[in-house]
Design a protein around this motif. Structure first.
Motif, PDB file in Angstrom:
ATOM      1  N   TYR A  32       0.567  -1.062  -0.107  1.00 23.17           N
ATOM      2  CA  TYR A  32      -0.036   0.066   0.060  1.00 23.17           C
ATOM      3  C   TYR A  32       1.266   1.320  -0.286  1.00 23.17           C
ATOM      4  O   TYR A  32       2.065   1.224   0.201  1.00 23.17           O
ATOM      5  CB  TYR A  32      -0.988   0.237   1.455  1.00 23.17           C
ATOM      6  N   SER A  52       4.829   4.771  -2.440  1.00 19.91           N
ATOM      7  CA  SER A  52       4.235   3.997  -3.172  1.00 19.91           C
ATOM      8  C   SER A  52       4.626   2.621  -2.859  1.00 19.91           C
ATOM      9  O   SER A  52       5.364   2.328  -2.890  1.00 19.91           O
ATOM     10  CB  SER A  52       4.255   4.473  -5.080  1.00 19.91           C
ATOM     11  N   ASP A  99      -2.700   3.703   2.965  1.00 18.43           N
ATOM     12  CA  ASP A  99      -4.230   4.380   1.537  1.00 18.43           C
ATOM     13  C   ASP A  99      -4.763   2.807   0.711  1.00 18.43           C
ATOM     14  O   ASP A  99      -3.444   2.236   0.368  1.00 18.43           O
ATOM     15  CB  ASP A  99      -3.876   5.231   0.353  1.00 18.43           C
ATOM     16  N   SER A 102      -6.573   2.968  -2.648  1.00 15.22           N
ATOM     17  CA  SER A 102      -5.060   2.240  -3.839  1.00 15.22           C
ATOM     18  C   SER A 102      -4.527   1.282  -4.287  1.00 15.22           C
ATOM     19  O   SER A 102      -3.936   0.609  -3.735  1.00 15.22           O
ATOM     20  CB  SER A 102      -3.769   3.841  -3.549  1.00 15.22           C
ATOM     21  N   CYS A 107       2.004   8.263  -4.772  1.00 12.84           N
ATOM     22  CA  CYS A 107       1.367   8.101  -3.591  1.00 12.84           C
ATOM     23  C   CYS A 107       0.659   9.935  -4.060  1.00 12.84           C
ATOM     24  O   CYS A 107       1.101  10.178  -4.226  1.00 12.84           O
ATOM     25  CB  CYS A 107       2.341   8.149  -2.645  1.00 12.84           C
TER      26      CYS A 107
END
Length: 127
Positions: A32, A52, A99, A102, A107
């Motif tokens: 994540y 990211s 997050d 996603s 990111c």
């Protein structure tokens, strides 16, 4: 239940350094996007840096670029924020967040896209 635990905060003199850690339990951080944020009581939460998922591309906001560096150790399932040349205005509670929605390869430093947060660690820069 997911757990994010920040550590490494403390009192440091101007010009000093700290390394904050964000350790995860029950999920893999490299799956994540992970962000670092800070907040001064009475102010909005401010995004600082993010990393990211998978390939670990990073983004750091201009206000701390060149002084703060985000990194990830997959073996330790931990994300770090190395903070150098600290200034009194860096004093805040620092949070990491994940997050979980996603699926992309980028990111964001927008706190609104992050849905799970650690409890925070206090950083105080003072002589």
């Amino acid at each position: 239940q997911l757990q994010l635990v920040e550590s490494g905060g403390g009192l440091v003199q101007p010009g000093g350094s700290l390394r904050l850690s964000c350790a995860a339990s029950r999920f893999r951080l490299d799956y994540y996007p992970i962000g670092w944020f800070r907040q001064v009581p009475g102010n909005e939460r401010e995004g600082i840096s993010c990393i990211s998922r998978l390939d670990g591309r990073t983004h750091t906001v201009d206000a701390v670029k060149g002084r703060f560096t985000i990194s990830r150790d997959n073996a330790k399932n931990t994300v770090y924020l190395q903070m150098n040349n600290l200034k009194p205005e860096d004093t805040a509670i620092y949070y990491c967040a994940v997050d979980r929605d996603s699926l992309g390869t980028s990111c964001s430093t927008d706190p609104r896209v992050y849905d799970y947060w650690g409890q925070g660690t206090q950083v105080t820069v003072s002589s």
